[in-house]
Design a protein around this motif. Structure first.
Motif, PDB file in Angstrom:
ATOM      1  N   THR A   4       8.215 -66.531 -23.508  1.00  0.00           N
ATOM      2  CA  THR A   4       7.470 -66.422 -24.684  1.00  0.00           C
ATOM      3  C   THR A   4       8.314 -66.253 -25.770  1.00  0.00           C
ATOM      4  O   THR A   4       8.228 -66.753 -27.083  1.00  0.00           O
ATOM      5  CB  THR A   4       6.280 -65.345 -24.684  1.00  0.00           C
ATOM      6  N   ASP A   5       9.177 -65.213 -25.812  1.00  0.00           N
ATOM      7  CA  ASP A   5      10.317 -65.211 -26.818  1.00  0.00           C
ATOM      8  C   ASP A   5      10.985 -66.226 -26.997  1.00  0.00           C
ATOM      9  O   ASP A   5      11.226 -66.517 -28.445  1.00  0.00           O
ATOM     10  CB  ASP A   5      11.018 -63.732 -26.423  1.00  0.00           C
ATOM     11  N   VAL A   6      11.348 -67.035 -25.949  1.00  0.00           N
ATOM     12  CA  VAL A   6      12.215 -68.008 -26.414  1.00  0.00           C
ATOM     13  C   VAL A   6      11.524 -68.994 -27.222  1.00  0.00           C
ATOM     14  O   VAL A   6      11.984 -69.848 -28.172  1.00  0.00           O
ATOM     15  CB  VAL A   6      12.770 -68.758 -25.054  1.00  0.00           C
ATOM     16  N   GLN A   7      10.292 -69.360 -26.863  1.00  0.00           N
ATOM     17  CA  GLN A   7       9.297 -70.236 -27.508  1.00  0.00           C
ATOM     18  C   GLN A   7       9.056 -69.774 -28.952  1.00  0.00           C
ATOM     19  O   GLN A   7       9.458 -70.712 -29.930  1.00  0.00           O
ATOM     20  CB  GLN A   7       8.019 -70.251 -26.784  1.00  0.00           C
ATOM     21  N   LYS A   8       8.938 -68.487 -29.186  1.00  0.00           N
ATOM     22  CA  LYS A   8       8.953 -67.958 -30.642  1.00  0.00           C
ATOM     23  C   LYS A   8       9.943 -68.412 -31.335  1.00  0.00           C
ATOM     24  O   LYS A   8       9.969 -68.658 -32.465  1.00  0.00           O
ATOM     25  CB  LYS A   8       8.454 -66.504 -30.461  1.00  0.00           C
ATOM     26  N   GLU A   9      11.236 -68.011 -30.735  1.00  0.00           N
ATOM     27  CA  GLU A   9      12.573 -68.118 -31.392  1.00  0.00           C
ATOM     28  C   GLU A   9      12.696 -69.655 -31.866  1.00  0.00           C
ATOM     29  O   GLU A   9      13.076 -70.060 -33.012  1.00  0.00           O
ATOM     30  CB  GLU A   9      13.897 -67.806 -30.596  1.00  0.00           C
ATOM     31  N   ALA A  10      12.254 -70.605 -30.974  1.00  0.00           N
ATOM     32  CA  ALA A  10      12.264 -71.937 -31.250  1.00  0.00           C
ATOM     33  C   ALA A  10      11.237 -72.420 -32.167  1.00  0.00           C
ATOM     34  O   ALA A  10      11.725 -73.368 -32.980  1.00  0.00           O
ATOM     35  CB  ALA A  10      11.853 -72.951 -29.909  1.00  0.00           C
ATOM     36  N   ASP A  12      10.506 -70.340 -34.997  1.00  0.00           N
ATOM     37  CA  ASP A  12      11.110 -69.649 -35.957  1.00  0.00           C
ATOM     38  C   ASP A  12      12.270 -70.719 -36.682  1.00  0.00           C
ATOM     39  O   ASP A  12      12.273 -70.720 -37.742  1.00  0.00           O
ATOM     40  CB  ASP A  12      11.587 -68.412 -35.670  1.00  0.00           C
ATOM     41  N   SER A  13      12.909 -71.302 -35.609  1.00  0.00           N
ATOM     42  CA  SER A  13      14.130 -72.203 -36.073  1.00  0.00           C
ATOM     43  C   SER A  13      13.748 -73.348 -36.552  1.00  0.00           C
ATOM     44  O   SER A  13      14.324 -74.305 -36.622  1.00  0.00           O
ATOM     45  CB  SER A  13      14.970 -72.332 -34.910  1.00  0.00           C
ATOM     46  N   GLY A  14      12.313 -73.815 -36.481  1.00  0.00           N
ATOM     47  CA  GLY A  14      11.830 -75.176 -37.166  1.00  0.00           C
ATOM     48  C   GLY A  14      11.758 -76.145 -36.475  1.00  0.00           C
ATOM     49  O   GLY A  14      12.052 -77.157 -36.911  1.00  0.00           O
ATOM     50  N   PRO A  15      11.431 -76.237 -34.893  1.00  0.00           N
ATOM     51  CA  PRO A  15      11.310 -77.545 -34.175  1.00  0.00           C
ATOM     52  C   PRO A  15      10.433 -78.375 -34.713  1.00  0.00           C
ATOM     53  O   PRO A  15      10.456 -79.436 -34.753  1.00  0.00           O
ATOM     54  CB  PRO A  15      10.959 -76.917 -32.835  1.00  0.00           C
ATOM     55  N   PRO A 105      14.266 -75.088 -27.256  1.00  0.00           N
ATOM     56  CA  PRO A 105      13.643 -75.815 -28.001  1.00  0.00           C
ATOM     57  C   PRO A 105      13.950 -77.271 -27.765  1.00  0.00           C
ATOM     58  O   PRO A 105      13.155 -77.974 -28.500  1.00  0.00           O
ATOM     59  CB  PRO A 105      14.352 -75.145 -29.404  1.00  0.00           C
ATOM     60  N   VAL A 106      15.202 -77.707 -27.334  1.00  0.00           N
ATOM     61  CA  VAL A 106      15.366 -79.106 -27.281  1.00  0.00           C
ATOM     62  C   VAL A 106      14.279 -79.759 -26.171  1.00  0.00           C
ATOM     63  O   VAL A 106      13.897 -80.698 -26.350  1.00  0.00           O
ATOM     64  CB  VAL A 106      16.712 -79.371 -26.853  1.00  0.00           C
ATOM     65  N   TRP A 107      14.317 -78.752 -24.984  1.00  0.00           N
ATOM     66  CA  TRP A 107      13.471 -79.341 -24.036  1.00  0.00           C
ATOM     67  C   TRP A 107      12.035 -79.408 -24.360  1.00  0.00           C
ATOM     68  O   TRP A 107      11.109 -80.271 -24.245  1.00  0.00           O
ATOM     69  CB  TRP A 107      13.657 -78.553 -22.621  1.00  0.00           C
ATOM     70  N   LEU A 113      18.524 -83.733 -22.520  1.00  0.00           N
ATOM     71  CA  LEU A 113      19.570 -83.006 -22.643  1.00  0.00           C
ATOM     72  C   LEU A 113      20.694 -82.842 -21.728  1.00  0.00           C
ATOM     73  O   LEU A 113      20.289 -82.809 -20.667  1.00  0.00           O
ATOM     74  CB  LEU A 113      19.068 -81.567 -23.177  1.00  0.00           C
ATOM     75  N   ASP A 114      21.982 -83.064 -21.938  1.00  0.00           N
ATOM     76  CA  ASP A 114      23.227 -82.921 -21.021  1.00  0.00           C
ATOM     77  C   ASP A 114      23.739 -81.782 -21.681  1.00  0.00           C
ATOM     78  O   ASP A 114      24.631 -82.183 -22.719  1.00  0.00           O
ATOM     79  CB  ASP A 114      23.866 -84.245 -21.191  1.00  0.00           C
ATOM     80  N   HIS A 115      23.798 -80.687 -21.018  1.00  0.00           N
ATOM     81  CA  HIS A 115      24.658 -79.665 -21.773  1.00  0.00           C
ATOM     82  C   HIS A 115      25.422 -78.915 -20.537  1.00  0.00           C
ATOM     83  O   HIS A 115      25.472 -78.991 -19.500  1.00  0.00           O
ATOM     84  CB  HIS A 115      23.454 -78.584 -21.833  1.00  0.00           C
TER      85      HIS A 115
END
Length: 821
Positions: A4-10, A12-15, A105-107, A113-115
């Motif tokens: 959930t935190d990761v989603q919120k950060e994504a 906030d970063s403007g996806p 956020p990319v996913w 994504l190749d990371h």
């Protein structure tokens, strides 16, 4: 950190803002091609920079790096993002958290994504072990974070690449060759993979890697434009399909062409082929240069000086050995180059002389030599001098090496200067699954095949030139054979052949399909068939040439176009036509006596009142044709004698379809029984082959045939059940069946020709439709090329006479409706 935190950060970063801006950019008609790819990369850079800044607060010694296509700033609409999170190893926990803030956020946006997450040392180690990783890092580009970290990695990776080039470049060449073997050549494929096929985007990337090694460089002229064109097509393909695909499928080509503002799918393919051809040629030249440099480095300087015969005047370098090949042409370092005394501006025959010498020696023409010829040589006079004509014939007759030499001339525009009509067939696609090549490549392949038959004919020069020109009419309106005859006359005259030879070449071009079409689709027992071919070729010398051209053309088309069976039919026709040209009249088929076996089967059928059959494998070559190595089966001869009755053709065809037997040719005629024997017997002499597995037993076939004739075997129902048991597969929608009448093809019967998509039970459906039309089938001639069936039926009315014109047209219409239903 929770999901959930990761989603919120994504968020906030403007996806959502990035997604909206990305969509606007991709649907903006005013911007496409390189500007759109660069803008998409820049937009993605800005978004990822924001994500990095939000997640890397307080973290030092880390950077975000784009690699591969993204590193080059070339993002297609559905390209994946190749990203490397680089760090110095001082805070791996913080780096792992940053990776989550970047990747999720990319996913979440559904982007591929190749990371990877690595230290510089890990990145270099992985690159040393994995060539694909190494190639991606060669295009590394800084996005965010510690610029010094990225720059030092780039410097180290390039240094590693250059130091290891003698080892890694052969590995890269082998990788390219393996990929070409799997994917084929982009410049010839009807459904090419724009990235993986030879001459595609992967090869263009490989050329960049070779240049980065400083060991060799690709011919740069036109290379960037070719690569840009393939990228533009891939962009349009992504937008048309909404998928990350590199396969240019047939059903999407019209839409992709429209997206690019092109006239049609053929124009699209031609542009793709031209780009691929340029990249393929640049690859050939580059890898040849890499090999030369590596061989030179492998020889110790002292030994190289001894082998080189001293040093070149005015330089400290060993003098390369030069061996004369022809006037103005020498061999040097495994290539054909111009002699120092050569003067292309005074010698218009020099391009053909150099090309012929190279092909005869089995050596490539050097890039420098071809470009010098293209820049300075004068046009040939009209008509050509005898030497120019002889050198062209020598080039065409050199076999397989001709192809590489011809491609070198074509890459620099010399072919269209010698033969202006070549431009219409250059890179022209052939939308026929039987054909392996574009039109121009097929013409050269035919000449290569014809070079194997030059000992069979009295005028090999006419054979080779006709092979080069036989499809030159493709690209013009109407029948390409008719258009080609006119063009061939003009070209042959310009080349310098006399009036008689020009006529022969034009005749060969006009009738290059006559033998194969007649042999596989017409009744060779009908005198009208043989006489029509004799009138077309007019002389035994032309017939000899046409026979060789027919085989060369078919072999150059693809494996489905020629077989021992087709060869036997053509050889039989040639033998009959040759007899007519020699003054012997063809036998009347009504007077042709049955063989002993045919008469035996007929008498048994008359005595028992039921079908009698025999199966016999055919491996012997036809009369006049030399056997080759292991005999290839011509099929299985199926002889059936049946008391005369309605429904024989559909019954036999249906039974064979049930047993998965493919019909190659079918003849049906009534036999005159000896005096004292009552009744009439139909004789069927067919050639069949098993689709797979072994042939059924003759007794089983006979049993089913008896049931089919007495109505107790529901063939239509059995075939329908079998078709229903197999899942329907998506595929290209086949053109509708076409049925035509050829009233002049025979004086004994009406010839009805059926062109249709081949399918199990097709002959059964046709036979049943003809029975319903109350016509008698005198003979049938079945021909299958790939997925296409071309079948000719000689039919008569109940009294045995040809059908009146209106009745024949009605039968054809009814048959066409049946096949389309």
């Amino acid at each position: 950190m929770t999901g959930t935190d990761v989603q919120k950060e994504a968020e906030d970063s403007g996806p959502s803002g990035y997604a909206a801006a990305r969509l606007r950019l991709l649907t903006e008609e005013a911007r496409s091609g390189p500007p759109r790819r660069a803008a998409l990369a820049e937009l993605t850079d800005d978004w990822l920079t924001g994500l990095f800044a939000a997640g890397a607060e307080g973290l030092r010694g880390a950077s975000l790096v784009a690699v591969g296509g993204y590193g080059r700033g070339e993002l297609s609409p559905r390209s994946d993002l190749d990203l490397l999170l680089l760090h110095d190893g001082s805070d791996t926990k913080a780096v792992a958290a940053l990776a989550d803030r970047l990747w999720y956020p990319v996913w979440d946006l559904g982007l591929d994504l190749d990371h990877s997450v690595r230290t510089p040392a890990e990145a270099r180690k992985t690159a040393g072990e994995d060539l694909k990783v190494q190639l991606g890092l060669l295009d590394a580009r800084h996005i965010a974070g510690d610029l010094g970290l990225t720059s030092s990695l780039r410097t180290a990776v390039l240094a590693d690449w250059r130091n290891q080039a003698p080892k890694r470049l052969p590995e890269l060449q082998e990788l390219c060759a393996e990929r070409a073997e799997r994917q084929g050549e982009l410049q010839y494929l009807l459904e090419p993979d724009l990235k993986e096929a030879r001459g595609g985007l992967r090869d263009a990337t490989a050329l960049r890697a070779v240049a980065a090694s400083w060991l060799a460089d690709a011919p740069r002229e036109g290379l960037a434009d070719a690569r840009r064109r393939l990228l533009d097509v891939r962009d349009a393909l992504h937008l048309a399909t909404g998928r990350a695909t590199d396969r240019l499928a047939l059903q999407e080509q019209d839409q992709v062409a429209a997206e690019l503002g092109l006239l049609d799918a053929d124009t699209l393919l031609r542009q793709v082929y031209e780009a691929a051809r340029l990249i393929s040629y640049a690859s050939d030249v580059t890898w040849r240069e890499v090999g030369r440099v590596l061989r030179s480095r492998a020889v110790r300087p002292r030994l190289r000086a001894m082998l080189g015969g001293g040093r070149a005047p005015g330089s400290g370098k060993p003098a390369a050995e030069r061996s004369p090949l022809a006037e103005g042409v020498v061999e040097q370092d495994g290539e054909v180059v111009l002699a120092r005394a050569a003067r292309p501006e005074r010698d218009p025959v020099l391009p053909l002389r150099a090309a012929a010498a190279a092909a005869q020696a089995g050596l490539p023409l050097s890039l420098h030599a071809v470009r010098r010829l293209a820049a300075t040589v004068r046009p040939l006079p009209t008509p050509w001098p005898a030497e120019a004509r002889e050198q062209l014939v020598t080039l065409l007759g050199s076999g397989r090496p001709t192809i590489e030499v011809w491609e070198a001339l074509e890459a620099e525009g010399l072919i269209t200067r010698l033969l202006p009509d070549w431009e219409r067939v250059r890179c022209r696609p052939q939308r026929n699954a039987v054909h392996l090549w574009t039109v121009d490549r097929h013409l050269i392949e035919t000449a290569v095949r014809a070079s194997e038959f030059t000992r069979r004919v009295s005028r090999p020069d006419l054979l080779l030139v006709a092979a080069l020109l036989h499809d030159i009419g493709k690209g013009w309106p109407g029948d390409h054979s008719v258009a080609g005859e006119i063009i061939a006359k003009d070209v042959a005259t310009r080349i310098g052949f006399d009036r008689h030879d020009v006529t022969v070449i034009a005749t060969l071009v006009r009738h290059h399909l006559t033998l194969i079409d007649t042999a596989t689709r017409r009744d060779l027992e009908d005198p009208a068939t043989v006489r029509s071919v004799a009138e077309a070729v007019a002389s035994e010398g032309t017939l000899e040439l046409l026979h060789a051209l027919t085989e060369a053309d078919a072999l150059a088309t693809g494996p489905a176009a020629w077989s021992s069976w087709r060869g036997s039919l053509v050889a039989d026709l040639v033998k009959r036509v040759s007899a007519v040209l020699a003054g012997d009249a063809p036998d009347d088929p009504e007077e042709a006596a049955p063989t002993a076996e045919q008469e035996r089967l007929a008498l048994e059928a008359a005595a028992t009142g039921s079908p009698v059959l025999s199966l016999r494998a055919q491996t012997e070559p036809p009369a006049g044709q030399e056997p080759s190595g292991d005999p290839e089966p011509l099929g299985v001869e199926l002889l059936i004698a049946v008391p005369d009755q309605p429904g024989v053709l559909p019954a036999v065809a249906g039974v064979l379809a049930m047993h998965r037997l493919t019909v190659r040719t079918a003849e049906l005629r009534s036999l005159h029984l000896p005096d004292g024997v009552d009744g009439s017997v139909l004789l069927l002499d067919w050639r069949v082959a098993a689709e797979y597995g072994s042939l059924p037993q003759a007794a089983r076939l006979r049993s089913d045939l008896v049931r089919a004739l007495d109505g107790s075997l529901d063939i239509a129902g059995r075939l329908a059940e079998r078709d229903a048991a197999y899942p329907r597969r998506r595929g290209v929608i086949a053109p509708a069946a076409r049925v035509s009448v050829h009233p002049a093809a025979s004086r004994l019967a009406t010839v009805i020709e059926v062109r249709s998509q081949d399918a199990p039970g097709l002959l059964f459906r046709i036979g049943r439709a003809l029975e319903d039309a109350h016509v008698q089938v005198r003979s049938a001639h079945v021909s299958t090329l790939g997925a296409n069936a071309v079948d000719a039926f000689y039919v008569t009315g109940p009294e045995g006479a040809p059908l009146p014109g209106d009745e024949a047209a009605a039968v054809a219409r009814k048959l066409e409706e049946t096949l389309r239903g």
